[in-house]
Write a protein that holds these residues in place. Structure first.
Motif, PDB file in Angstrom:
ATOM      1  N   LEU A   1       0.846  -1.201   0.000  1.00  0.00           N
ATOM      2  CA  LEU A   1       0.000   0.000   0.000  1.00  0.00           C
ATOM      3  C   LEU A   1       0.879   1.248   0.000  1.00  0.00           C
ATOM      4  O   LEU A   1       0.506   2.306   0.519  1.00  0.00           O
ATOM      5  CB  LEU A   1      -0.911  -0.008   1.233  1.00  0.00           C
ATOM      6  N   GLN A   2       2.046   1.092  -0.591  1.00  0.00           N
ATOM      7  CA  GLN A   2       2.990   2.196  -0.712  1.00  0.00           C
ATOM      8  C   GLN A   2       2.350   3.424  -1.354  1.00  0.00           C
ATOM      9  O   GLN A   2       1.571   3.297  -2.293  1.00  0.00           O
ATOM     10  CB  GLN A   2       4.090   1.694  -1.645  1.00  0.00           C
ATOM     11  N   ARG A   3       2.707   4.585  -0.891  1.00  0.00           N
ATOM     12  CA  ARG A   3       2.274   5.856  -1.491  1.00  0.00           C
ATOM     13  C   ARG A   3       0.763   5.969  -1.607  1.00  0.00           C
ATOM     14  O   ARG A   3       0.206   6.054  -2.707  1.00  0.00           O
ATOM     15  CB  ARG A   3       2.913   6.028  -2.876  1.00  0.00           C
TER      16      ARG A   3
ATOM     17  N   LEU B   1       3.805  -6.588   4.803  1.00  0.00           N
ATOM     18  CA  LEU B   1       3.005  -5.383   4.598  1.00  0.00           C
ATOM     19  C   LEU B   1       3.939  -4.220   4.296  1.00  0.00           C
ATOM     20  O   LEU B   1       4.847  -3.918   5.068  1.00  0.00           O
ATOM     21  CB  LEU B   1       2.182  -5.073   5.860  1.00  0.00           C
ATOM     22  N   ASP B   2       3.731  -3.608   3.148  1.00  0.00           N
ATOM     23  CA  ASP B   2       4.500  -2.417   2.792  1.00  0.00           C
ATOM     24  C   ASP B   2       3.551  -1.233   2.793  1.00  0.00           C
ATOM     25  O   ASP B   2       2.703  -1.105   1.916  1.00  0.00           O
ATOM     26  CB  ASP B   2       5.146  -2.602   1.417  1.00  0.00           C
ATOM     27  N   ILE B   3       3.695  -0.403   3.783  1.00  0.00           N
ATOM     28  CA  ILE B   3       2.812   0.753   3.886  1.00  0.00           C
ATOM     29  C   ILE B   3       3.674   2.007   3.966  1.00  0.00           C
ATOM     30  O   ILE B   3       3.356   2.995   4.627  1.00  0.00           O
ATOM     31  CB  ILE B   3       1.828   0.552   5.066  1.00  0.00           C
ATOM     32  N   SER B   4       4.795   1.923   3.239  1.00  0.00           N
ATOM     33  CA  SER B   4       5.732   3.042   3.235  1.00  0.00           C
ATOM     34  C   SER B   4       5.176   4.215   2.434  1.00  0.00           C
ATOM     35  O   SER B   4       4.253   4.072   1.642  1.00  0.00           O
ATOM     36  CB  SER B   4       7.065   2.596   2.636  1.00  0.00           C
ATOM     37  N   ARG B   5       5.729   5.367   2.685  1.00  0.00           N
ATOM     38  CA  ARG B   5       5.396   6.595   1.963  1.00  0.00           C
ATOM     39  C   ARG B   5       3.918   6.943   2.072  1.00  0.00           C
ATOM     40  O   ARG B   5       3.256   7.249   1.077  1.00  0.00           O
ATOM     41  CB  ARG B   5       5.840   6.473   0.501  1.00  0.00           C
ATOM     42  N   ASN B   6       3.412   6.866   3.307  1.00  0.00           N
ATOM     43  CA  ASN B   6       2.077   7.366   3.587  1.00  0.00           C
ATOM     44  C   ASN B   6       2.205   8.526   4.579  1.00  0.00           C
ATOM     45  O   ASN B   6       3.266   9.148   4.664  1.00  0.00           O
ATOM     46  CB  ASN B   6       1.204   6.242   4.141  1.00  0.00           C
TER      47      ASN B   6
ATOM     48  N   MET C   1       5.739 -10.762   9.166  1.00  0.00           N
ATOM     49  CA  MET C   1       7.177 -10.901   9.349  1.00  0.00           C
ATOM     50  C   MET C   1       7.964  -9.734   8.770  1.00  0.00           C
ATOM     51  O   MET C   1       9.053  -9.435   9.225  1.00  0.00           O
ATOM     52  CB  MET C   1       7.652 -12.195   8.688  1.00  0.00           C
ATOM     53  N   LYS C   2       7.413  -9.134   7.729  1.00  0.00           N
ATOM     54  CA  LYS C   2       8.150  -8.035   7.092  1.00  0.00           C
ATOM     55  C   LYS C   2       7.247  -6.818   7.042  1.00  0.00           C
ATOM     56  O   LYS C   2       6.151  -6.880   6.484  1.00  0.00           O
ATOM     57  CB  LYS C   2       8.581  -8.464   5.684  1.00  0.00           C
ATOM     58  N   LEU C   3       7.697  -5.751   7.637  1.00  0.00           N
ATOM     59  CA  LEU C   3       6.857  -4.558   7.740  1.00  0.00           C
ATOM     60  C   LEU C   3       7.660  -3.350   7.280  1.00  0.00           C
ATOM     61  O   LEU C   3       8.738  -3.064   7.799  1.00  0.00           O
ATOM     62  CB  LEU C   3       6.412  -4.381   9.196  1.00  0.00           C
ATOM     63  N   ASN C   4       7.125  -2.679   6.284  1.00  0.00           N
ATOM     64  CA  ASN C   4       7.819  -1.502   5.768  1.00  0.00           C
ATOM     65  C   ASN C   4       7.034  -0.250   6.144  1.00  0.00           C
ATOM     66  O   ASN C   4       5.975   0.019   5.605  1.00  0.00           O
ATOM     67  CB  ASN C   4       7.972  -1.606   4.250  1.00  0.00           C
ATOM     68  N   LEU C   5       7.567   0.480   7.088  1.00  0.00           N
ATOM     69  CA  LEU C   5       6.899   1.699   7.575  1.00  0.00           C
ATOM     70  C   LEU C   5       7.701   2.939   7.196  1.00  0.00           C
ATOM     71  O   LEU C   5       7.545   4.006   7.785  1.00  0.00           O
ATOM     72  CB  LEU C   5       6.754   1.642   9.098  1.00  0.00           C
ATOM     73  N   SER C   6       8.565   2.790   6.185  1.00  0.00           N
ATOM     74  CA  SER C   6       9.461   3.906   5.873  1.00  0.00           C
ATOM     75  C   SER C   6       8.710   5.094   5.295  1.00  0.00           C
ATOM     76  O   SER C   6       7.600   4.972   4.788  1.00  0.00           O
ATOM     77  CB  SER C   6      10.542   3.438   4.895  1.00  0.00           C
ATOM     78  N   SER C   7       9.325   6.258   5.422  1.00  0.00           N
ATOM     79  CA  SER C   7       8.784   7.516   4.874  1.00  0.00           C
ATOM     80  C   SER C   7       7.369   7.794   5.335  1.00  0.00           C
ATOM     81  O   SER C   7       6.453   7.987   4.528  1.00  0.00           O
ATOM     82  CB  SER C   7       8.852   7.504   3.341  1.00  0.00           C
TER      83      SER C   7
ATOM     84  N   GLN D   1      10.311  -9.758  11.496  1.00  0.00           N
ATOM     85  CA  GLN D   1      11.725 -10.096  11.290  1.00  0.00           C
ATOM     86  C   GLN D   1      12.469  -8.983  10.574  1.00  0.00           C
ATOM     87  O   GLN D   1      13.650  -8.765  10.803  1.00  0.00           O
ATOM     88  CB  GLN D   1      11.840 -11.393  10.481  1.00  0.00           C
ATOM     89  N   ILE D   2      11.764  -8.342   9.653  1.00  0.00           N
ATOM     90  CA  ILE D   2      12.386  -7.261   8.898  1.00  0.00           C
ATOM     91  C   ILE D   2      11.535  -6.016   9.082  1.00  0.00           C
ATOM     92  O   ILE D   2      10.344  -6.023   8.772  1.00  0.00           O
ATOM     93  CB  ILE D   2      12.482  -7.622   7.406  1.00  0.00           C
ATOM     94  N   LEU D   3      12.139  -4.987   9.619  1.00  0.00           N
ATOM     95  CA  LEU D   3      11.379  -3.780   9.924  1.00  0.00           C
ATOM     96  C   LEU D   3      12.095  -2.583   9.308  1.00  0.00           C
ATOM     97  O   LEU D   3      13.272  -2.360   9.564  1.00  0.00           O
ATOM     98  CB  LEU D   3      11.280  -3.613  11.447  1.00  0.00           C
ATOM     99  N   ASP D   4      11.371  -1.877   8.465  1.00  0.00           N
ATOM    100  CA  ASP D   4      11.958  -0.703   7.820  1.00  0.00           C
ATOM    101  C   ASP D   4      11.282   0.548   8.356  1.00  0.00           C
ATOM    102  O   ASP D   4      10.096   0.768   8.124  1.00  0.00           O
ATOM    103  CB  ASP D   4      11.785  -0.809   6.304  1.00  0.00           C
ATOM    104  N   LEU D   5      12.048   1.341   9.082  1.00  0.00           N
ATOM    105  CA  LEU D   5      11.502   2.572   9.677  1.00  0.00           C
ATOM    106  C   LEU D   5      12.254   3.793   9.165  1.00  0.00           C
ATOM    107  O   LEU D   5      12.230   4.850   9.784  1.00  0.00           O
ATOM    108  CB  LEU D   5      11.646   2.506  11.199  1.00  0.00           C
ATOM    109  N   GLN D   6      12.938   3.642   8.031  1.00  0.00           N
ATOM    110  CA  GLN D   6      13.763   4.758   7.586  1.00  0.00           C
ATOM    111  C   GLN D   6      12.912   5.959   7.204  1.00  0.00           C
ATOM    112  O   GLN D   6      11.737   5.841   6.879  1.00  0.00           O
ATOM    113  CB  GLN D   6      14.665   4.337   6.432  1.00  0.00           C
ATOM    114  N   ASN D   7      13.540   7.092   7.305  1.00  0.00           N
ATOM    115  CA  ASN D   7      12.909   8.353   6.913  1.00  0.00           C
ATOM    116  C   ASN D   7      11.629   8.627   7.699  1.00  0.00           C
ATOM    117  O   ASN D   7      10.567   8.841   7.120  1.00  0.00           O
ATOM    118  CB  ASN D   7      12.647   8.341   5.408  1.00  0.00           C
TER     119      ASN D   7
HETATM  120  C1  LIG Z   1      10.521  -0.060   2.037  1.00  0.00           C
HETATM  121  O1  LIG Z   1      10.000   0.798   1.058  1.00  0.00           O
HETATM  122  C2  LIG Z   1      10.930   1.676   0.455  1.00  0.00           C
HETATM  123  C3  LIG Z   1      10.206   2.517  -0.555  1.00  0.00           C
HETATM  124  O2  LIG Z   1       9.020   3.015  -0.095  1.00  0.00           O
HETATM  125  C4  LIG Z   1      12.028   0.910  -0.195  1.00  0.00           C
HETATM  126  O3  LIG Z   1      12.991   1.793  -0.725  1.00  0.00           O
HETATM  127  C5  LIG Z   1      12.676  -0.003   0.812  1.00  0.00           C
HETATM  128  O4  LIG Z   1      13.647  -0.785   0.187  1.00  0.00           O
HETATM  129  C6  LIG Z   1      11.645  -0.884   1.461  1.00  0.00           C
HETATM  130  N1  LIG Z   1      12.277  -1.667   2.508  1.00  0.00           N
HETATM  131  C7  LIG Z   1      12.360  -2.984   2.514  1.00  0.00           C
HETATM  132  C8  LIG Z   1      13.021  -3.598   3.677  1.00  0.00           C
HETATM  133  O5  LIG Z   1      11.925  -3.650   1.615  1.00  0.00           O
END
Ligand SMILES: *[C@@H]1O[C@H](CO)[C@@H](O)[C@H](O)[C@H]1NC(C)=O
Length: 657
Positions: A243-245, A267-272, A290-296, A312-318
């Protein structure tokens, strides 16, 4: 369902012009030949749901000859035995397309169909889907599609399909009023494993009415909000949800959205626009995640209170994280944590993340990474910590040392690790920054300082004891004090000029000899020779030292009567010291030593090294034992003190002997 009043934008091709890789001059009139082109090979099994962007290069736009010899302007971009990509299809060419599709069957070898840049009425769009659905096609991509006419409710039979994945990218609806549900329902009820609708300003999607086969859903770059899939219990096989962007705001809504997705792993919910409000306190994730993308997003430190326990994999960048709170729920399964581009000021420890293997904290505000990190993070395999504003000081040494023993675990070393502070070291790579053990280890520093101090004190004490430096300092002080006082009070004092021929210094024990022999032989009856004796001339009320200094100053010569008694006397030594001092300060030979009795060297205290030195030079007059020699002795002495004293109050005339 309310009519939606979306203003719709014309979408331009997001990914430019597709070009031709393989071009066969196909004629629609010869269907057998056309089909034959696809029958040669069977496909290997596709394991990914999404067809990747095709590696195509720009070439000319070929023309497509249709059944009635009308020249179509479609571009056949890709045509191999299992793939066909058609480009630039307008509404009035749809019948040709449908005619083409109707030739395909369940057993044909075509697996991938891509339609690019197509304008089509909703009715015809459904017709295309209906034709494609029962064929051999497994991966159907529709890029840059404009839906032209009103979106009406259509019945659709999904049964008997080979379809695995449908991808719609950059779709737009060119009508203003339509029932949204008519549009969504066609997609939400699909019986395929993977559905992608991206870059399409989609504002909602329906929950499937019965348990759905979707394993993979990708709705990235749309306008979906917190309302999507709330309480949806039918996405039971869904493993990946992207559900990116979009426009998601509340973390608690995301939690409740996914709670019934019993198979959800990724679940990829980055860039919201997501944040977590602790007040809501509604944070029960599905345990399978297991994999959660909360970046941006807009997360702060509180996000750590709302994380799926098995992640297991957590992305909290930006985001806007300042610290990783200490007392958060343990995430034992966490292996990979990305907190790059946040506002961390220190390295998080691994206490809540026992199993952490990969940590990324690049581009934060970490000044001095603490060494605690390496103690608590035993399993760390890679640490990315570059692009932080490192302060190159002693505390950083642990970190640099870690690099040395880490065996390449620090990713980006050395080029990304650069001193920011202090200004003098700005730009220096950490690998080139060195500080000695001494300047950083306070204990060592203290010990060294202490040792040096002790040695210095010892040396100075020994020197003081040996040369009696304190004594000399005291004397110097007295001397300068007296001189200063004399100068300040009576600058023109006539007393300052020479008054005596000689000052005599002797020990009290030798006073008999001085009074019976020395004085009578030096002082003539006429009073022409003035001798200064302390008991006779010293001014009462002034200190002894002051008297000594004054009278030595006022005397032309200083006579010292040396004997073992003299050596024992402290005062005599003062007198000798000042006389000697005068000798040096005025550069005159004013010292006369009379050796009354021989003095054994051992009798002279060690600190009287001045006396020792004088004695060693043997520049003294020895008092002869034989009476016959006495005459010569006195003559010698008188000659030595022979001087014309200036006229003064006490001395009436100048006489010589
Ligand atoms: C999370 O999403 C961003 C883009 O929104 C991407 O650049 C990044 O690689 C993703 N992280 C993982 C761990 O997949």
């Amino acid at each position: 369902m309310a009519e939606n009043r979306r203003s719709l934008t014309n979408f331009f091709f997001c990914s430019c012009v597709f070009a031709l890789t393989l071009w066969n001059n196909i004629k629609l009139s010869d269907e057998n030949e056309y089909i034959a082109n696809y029958s040669s090979s069977l496909l290997e099994d596709h394991t990914v749901y999404e067809t990747k962007g095709l590696p195509l290069s720009h070439t000319k736009r070929p023309q497509f000859v249709s059944a009635d010899n009308r020249i179509n302007t479609w571009d056949v971009v890709r045509n191999t035995s299992d793939s066909l990509e058609l480009s630039n299809i307008s509404e009035n060419e749809i019948n040709d397309l449908i005619q083409l599709l109707s030739k395909l069957s369940k057993t044909s070898s075509l697996r991938n169909l891509t339609l690019n840049n197509i304008s089509v009425a909703w009715e015809n769009f459904i017709r295309i889907l209906k034709h494609v659905w029962p064929t051999s096609i497994e991966y159907f991509n529709i890029y840059n599609v404009r839906l032209l006419s009103n979106i009406e409710r259509k019945n659709f039979s999904y049964s008997g399909t080979s379809m695995k994945a449908l991808t719609v990218k950059n779709a737009s609806v060119e009508v203003f009023y339509f029932n949204q549900n008519n549009l969504y329902m066609i997609f939400s009820e699909m019986n395929i494993a993977a559905l992608t609708i991206s870059d399409s300003k989609l504002i909602h999607m329906l929950c499937p009415s019965k348990p759905s086969r979707f394993h993979f859903l990708n709705f990235s770059n749309n306008d979906l909000t917190d309302l999507v899939f709330q309480g949806c219990k039918t996405l039971v096989f869904l493993e990946t949800l992207i559900l990116q962007r979009n426009q998601f705001k509340k973390m608690s809504k995301v939690c409740s959205m996914t709670r019934e997705m019993k198979s959800l792993k990724h679940l990829d919910i980055s860039r919201n626009l997501l944040y977590y409000d602790e007040e809501e306190n509604d944070c029960h994730w599905v345990g399978t995640l297991m994999k959660l993308n909360l970046s941006s997003n807009k997360f702060t430190d509180s996000v750590f209170e709302c994380l799926p326990i098995n992640v297991q994999i957590l992305d909290l960048q930006n985001n806007q994280i300042r610290t990783v709170p200490k007392n958060i729920t343990e995430l034992k399964a966490l292996k990979e944590l990305n907190i790059a581009f946040n506002r961390l000021t220190e390295l998080p420890g691994c206490n809540p993340f026992i199993g952490l293997e990969l940590l990324n904290i690049e581009a934060n505000s970490v000044l001095t990474p603490s060494s605690d990190f390496f103690q608590s993070c035993k399993n760390i395999r890679k640490l990315r910590a570059g692009h932080n504003p490192f302060t190159c000081s002693c505390e950083l040494r642990d970190f640099i040392n870690f690099e040395k023993i880490s065996g390449g675990r620090l990713v980006g070393w050395p080029e990304s690790y650069v001193c920011e502070y202090p200004d003098g070291l700005k730009g220096t790579q950490l690998k080139d920054f060195q500080l000695s053990e001494l300047s950083c280890n306070t204990t060592v520093l203290l010990v060294v300082v202490l040792v040096i101090t002790v040695v210095l004190v010892a040396v100075i004490s020994i020197l003081c004891m040996y040369f009696d430096i304190m004594w000399y300092l005291k004397m110097m002080w007295q001397w300068t004090q007296t001189k200063r006082r004399g100068r300040n009070s009576h600058p023109e004092d006539p007393q300052n000029i020479l008054q005596f021929h000689a000052f005599i210094s002797y020990s009290e024990h030798d006073s008999i000899w001085v009074k019976n022999h020395l004085i009578p032989n030096l002082e003539k009856e006429d009073g022409s020779v003035q001798i200064c004796l302390h008991e006779r001339n010293f001014i009462p009320g002034k200190s002894i030292i002051e008297n000594i200094i004054n009278f030595i100053e006022k005397s032309h010569k200083s006579i010292f009567v040396l004997s073992p008694n003299f050596v024992q006397s402290e005062w005599c030594h003062y007198e000798l010291y000042f006389a000697h001092h005068k000798l040096f300060s005025e550069n005159s030979n004013s010292l006369i030593l009379i050796l009354l009795e021989p003095i054994p060297q051992y009798l002279i205290p060690a600190r009287y090294h001045k006396l020792k030195a004088l004695m060693a030079k043997r520049t003294y007059l020895e008092w002869p034992k034989e009476k016959s020699k006495h005459g010569l002795f006195w003559a010698n002495l008188r000659a030595a003190i022979n001087i014309n004293l200036p006229v003064s109050a006490k001395v009436s005339g100048v006489q010589t002997d």
